[in-house]
Each structure stands twice: as C-alpha cells, then as structure tokens.
Design a protein around this motif. Structure first.
Motif, PDB file in Angstrom:
ATOM      1  N   LYS A 104       0.860  -1.183   0.000  1.00  0.00           N
ATOM      2  CA  LYS A 104       0.000   0.000   0.000  1.00  0.00           C
ATOM      3  C   LYS A 104       0.897   1.235   0.000  1.00  0.00           C
ATOM      4  CE  LYS A 104      -4.418   1.037   1.787  1.00  0.00           C
ATOM      5  NZ  LYS A 104      -5.486   0.637   2.649  1.00  0.00           N
ATOM      6  N   ILE A 105       0.610   2.171  -0.925  1.00  0.00           N
ATOM      7  CA  ILE A 105       1.400   3.402  -1.000  1.00  0.00           C
ATOM      8  C   ILE A 105       0.470   4.608  -1.096  1.00  0.00           C
ATOM      9  CG2 ILE A 105       3.406   2.331  -2.080  1.00  0.00           C
ATOM     10  CD1 ILE A 105       2.481   3.631  -4.739  1.00  0.00           C
ATOM     11  N   LYS A 106       1.042   5.750  -0.797  1.00  0.00           N
ATOM     12  CA  LYS A 106       0.333   7.020  -0.939  1.00  0.00           C
ATOM     13  C   LYS A 106       1.061   7.797  -2.021  1.00  0.00           C
ATOM     14  CE  LYS A 106      -1.534  10.174   2.282  1.00  0.00           C
ATOM     15  NZ  LYS A 106      -1.394  10.865   3.572  1.00  0.00           N
ATOM     16  N   ILE A 107       0.310   8.193  -3.062  1.00  0.00           N
ATOM     17  CA  ILE A 107       0.931   8.946  -4.145  1.00  0.00           C
ATOM     18  C   ILE A 107       0.207  10.270  -4.373  1.00  0.00           C
ATOM     19  CG2 ILE A 107       1.700   6.853  -5.332  1.00  0.00           C
ATOM     20  CD1 ILE A 107      -0.408   7.566  -7.510  1.00  0.00           C
ATOM     21  N   LYS A 108       0.935  11.160  -5.007  1.00  0.00           N
ATOM     22  CA  LYS A 108       0.385  12.451  -5.416  1.00  0.00           C
ATOM     23  C   LYS A 108       0.745  12.628  -6.879  1.00  0.00           C
ATOM     24  CE  LYS A 108       2.489  16.092  -3.843  1.00  0.00           C
ATOM     25  NZ  LYS A 108       2.942  17.258  -3.096  1.00  0.00           N
ATOM     26  N   GLY A 109      -0.205  13.130  -7.668  1.00  0.00           N
ATOM     27  CA  GLY A 109       0.053  13.333  -9.077  1.00  0.00           C
ATOM     28  C   GLY A 109      -1.006  14.200  -9.722  1.00  0.00           C
ATOM     29  N   ARG A 110      -0.800  14.489 -10.995  1.00  0.00           N
ATOM     30  CA  ARG A 110      -1.742  15.314 -11.752  1.00  0.00           C
ATOM     31  C   ARG A 110      -2.780  14.415 -12.402  1.00  0.00           C
ATOM     32  NH1 ARG A 110      -0.973  18.270 -17.392  1.00  0.00           N
ATOM     33  NH2 ARG A 110       0.194  16.363 -17.691  1.00  0.00           N
ATOM     34  N   PHE A 111      -4.045  14.691 -12.148  1.00  0.00           N
ATOM     35  CA  PHE A 111      -5.136  13.892 -12.697  1.00  0.00           C
ATOM     36  C   PHE A 111      -5.338  14.250 -14.161  1.00  0.00           C
ATOM     37  CE2 PHE A 111      -9.563  12.947 -13.632  1.00  0.00           C
ATOM     38  CZ  PHE A 111      -9.682  11.662 -13.133  1.00  0.00           C
ATOM     39  N   LEU A 112      -5.306  13.237 -15.032  1.00  0.00           N
ATOM     40  CA  LEU A 112      -5.482  13.454 -16.458  1.00  0.00           C
ATOM     41  C   LEU A 112      -6.888  13.128 -16.938  1.00  0.00           C
ATOM     42  CD1 LEU A 112      -2.157  11.964 -17.855  1.00  0.00           C
ATOM     43  CD2 LEU A 112      -2.730  14.356 -17.471  1.00  0.00           C
ATOM     44  N   GLY A 113      -7.476  12.081 -16.383  1.00  0.00           N
ATOM     45  CA  GLY A 113      -8.812  11.734 -16.828  1.00  0.00           C
ATOM     46  C   GLY A 113      -9.141  10.280 -16.580  1.00  0.00           C
ATOM     47  N   TYR A 114     -10.222   9.851 -17.214  1.00  0.00           N
ATOM     48  CA  TYR A 114     -10.720   8.491 -17.070  1.00  0.00           C
ATOM     49  C   TYR A 114     -10.766   7.831 -18.441  1.00  0.00           C
ATOM     50  CZ  TYR A 114     -13.891   4.647 -15.903  1.00  0.00           C
ATOM     51  OH  TYR A 114     -14.455   3.415 -15.734  1.00  0.00           O
ATOM     52  N   ASP A 115     -10.149   6.670 -18.547  1.00  0.00           N
ATOM     53  CA  ASP A 115     -10.154   5.896 -19.787  1.00  0.00           C
ATOM     54  C   ASP A 115     -11.305   4.900 -19.709  1.00  0.00           C
ATOM     55  OD1 ASP A 115      -9.715   4.150 -21.896  1.00  0.00           O
ATOM     56  OD2 ASP A 115      -7.538   4.168 -21.657  1.00  0.00           O
ATOM     57  N   GLU A 116     -12.368   5.172 -20.462  1.00  0.00           N
ATOM     58  CA  GLU A 116     -13.560   4.321 -20.404  1.00  0.00           C
ATOM     59  C   GLU A 116     -13.305   2.931 -20.969  1.00  0.00           C
ATOM     60  OE1 GLU A 116     -16.706   6.440 -22.298  1.00  0.00           O
ATOM     61  OE2 GLU A 116     -16.757   7.988 -20.750  1.00  0.00           O
ATOM     62  N   LEU A 117     -12.425   2.825 -21.945  1.00  0.00           N
ATOM     63  CA  LEU A 117     -12.130   1.532 -22.552  1.00  0.00           C
ATOM     64  C   LEU A 117     -11.460   0.596 -21.544  1.00  0.00           C
ATOM     65  CD1 LEU A 117     -12.158  -0.181 -25.142  1.00  0.00           C
ATOM     66  CD2 LEU A 117      -9.914   0.766 -25.662  1.00  0.00           C
ATOM     67  N   LEU A 118     -10.451   1.088 -20.870  1.00  0.00           N
ATOM     68  CA  LEU A 118      -9.730   0.279 -19.883  1.00  0.00           C
ATOM     69  C   LEU A 118     -10.327   0.400 -18.479  1.00  0.00           C
ATOM     70  CD1 LEU A 118      -6.078   1.092 -21.005  1.00  0.00           C
ATOM     71  CD2 LEU A 118      -7.406  -0.962 -21.510  1.00  0.00           C
ATOM     72  N   GLU A 119     -11.260   1.305 -18.308  1.00  0.00           N
ATOM     73  CA  GLU A 119     -11.877   1.602 -17.014  1.00  0.00           C
ATOM     74  C   GLU A 119     -10.818   1.930 -15.973  1.00  0.00           C
ATOM     75  OE1 GLU A 119     -14.533  -1.598 -16.022  1.00  0.00           O
ATOM     76  OE2 GLU A 119     -15.901  -1.090 -17.650  1.00  0.00           O
ATOM     77  N   GLU A 120      -9.917   2.855 -16.347  1.00  0.00           N
ATOM     78  CA  GLU A 120      -8.829   3.280 -15.472  1.00  0.00           C
ATOM     79  C   GLU A 120      -8.775   4.796 -15.400  1.00  0.00           C
ATOM     80  OE1 GLU A 120      -5.257   0.033 -15.946  1.00  0.00           O
ATOM     81  OE2 GLU A 120      -5.273   1.749 -17.278  1.00  0.00           O
ATOM     82  N   PHE A 121      -8.380   5.276 -14.240  1.00  0.00           N
ATOM     83  CA  PHE A 121      -8.087   6.693 -14.079  1.00  0.00           C
ATOM     84  C   PHE A 121      -6.620   6.880 -14.424  1.00  0.00           C
ATOM     85  CE2 PHE A 121     -11.563   5.792 -11.146  1.00  0.00           C
ATOM     86  CZ  PHE A 121     -12.483   6.726 -11.572  1.00  0.00           C
ATOM     87  N   LYS A 122      -6.285   8.008 -15.032  1.00  0.00           N
ATOM     88  CA  LYS A 122      -4.907   8.289 -15.452  1.00  0.00           C
ATOM     89  C   LYS A 122      -4.333   9.435 -14.634  1.00  0.00           C
ATOM     90  CE  LYS A 122      -5.201   5.507 -19.039  1.00  0.00           C
ATOM     91  NZ  LYS A 122      -4.438   4.334 -19.250  1.00  0.00           N
TER      92      LYS A 122
END
Length: 129
Positions: free
Chosen positions: A103-121
């Motif tokens: 388990k990790i804690k990360i910080k980053g810039r949110f790019l969007g949601y990929d509906e095809l892969l159902e992943e947040f980028k």
C-alpha cells in the motif's frame, strides 16, 4: 495615420510578448505542490459514475493524493497500477522499494478516465512517505 500605425505596432508587440510568455511558461512541479484533493479510489469511481462530465471538470489537471495497493508494476514505462483502477506514471525511475501488494500514498496530476480500460490516469506521480 502615423498614430494608428504606432498603436498597431504597439498592440502587435504586446500580443507577441503575451503569446511568448504563455507558450514558454515554466512547467508545474507537481511533487512540490499541495494536493488540491485527497480522495479514495471508490469515491472517485462513484463521482464519475454519478456525473462524469462534472467530475472531469472538477479533477482535470488538479493535483490529487490517494492511498491504494499496488497491483501491477511497469518499470519500462515508469508506471504502476493501483487497485486495478488507477494508472500512475512517474517522471523519474520507480523507487526500488516498490513491490506489488504494498500500500502506498501517491500524489500526481489527474489526467482523466479511460472508459475503454476503465482506469483513471495520473501523471507526474510521486510517492509520499
């Protein structure tokens, strides 16, 4: 007529300077920014399921912080997948202590949601210790 030409040149000069400064502005350093949102993956999923355009407008290009379990590590692309839902890329090489299942804690810039892969980028990620 002479004044019109001077004003025209002055306006063009000011516009050229403004465009130059906008185009060549310094890049954001996400790792030193304070996170705009600290959120969990289930909450993020729920917001996108409720109203994806509103959620996208809220989070796009914002610095977010989240805690999750590493499910996949891609050292070649300097990326990790968290909880099978978040694809996070890093600018630098991945730290050596990253292992699947941790388990990790990360910080980053949110790019969007990929509906095809159902992943947040997320990009420009960094681990918060």
């Amino acid at each position: 007529m002479n004044k019109k030409i001077r004003y025209g040149i002055l306006i063009l000069l000011v516009a050229a300077i403004a465009i130059y400064n906008y185009t060549y502005q310094e890049h954001r350093d996400i790792s030193s920014e304070k996170a705009t949102y600290t959120i969990s993956i289930p909450t993020l999923k729920k917001e996108f399921a409720t109203n994806d355009s509103l959620a996208f407008a809220k989070y796009q290009n914002q610095t977010i912080e989240l805690t999750a379990k590493i499910t996949t590590i891609d050292t070649e692309n300097k990326a990790v997948i968290l909880d099978n839902k978040v694809f996070a890329t890093f600018n630098d090489s991945l730290p050596k202590d990253i292992v699947s299942g941790k388990k990790i804690k990360i910080k980053g810039r949110f790019l969007g949601y990929d509906e095809l892969l159902e992943e947040f980028k997320i990009d420009q990620s960094s681990i918060i210790r």
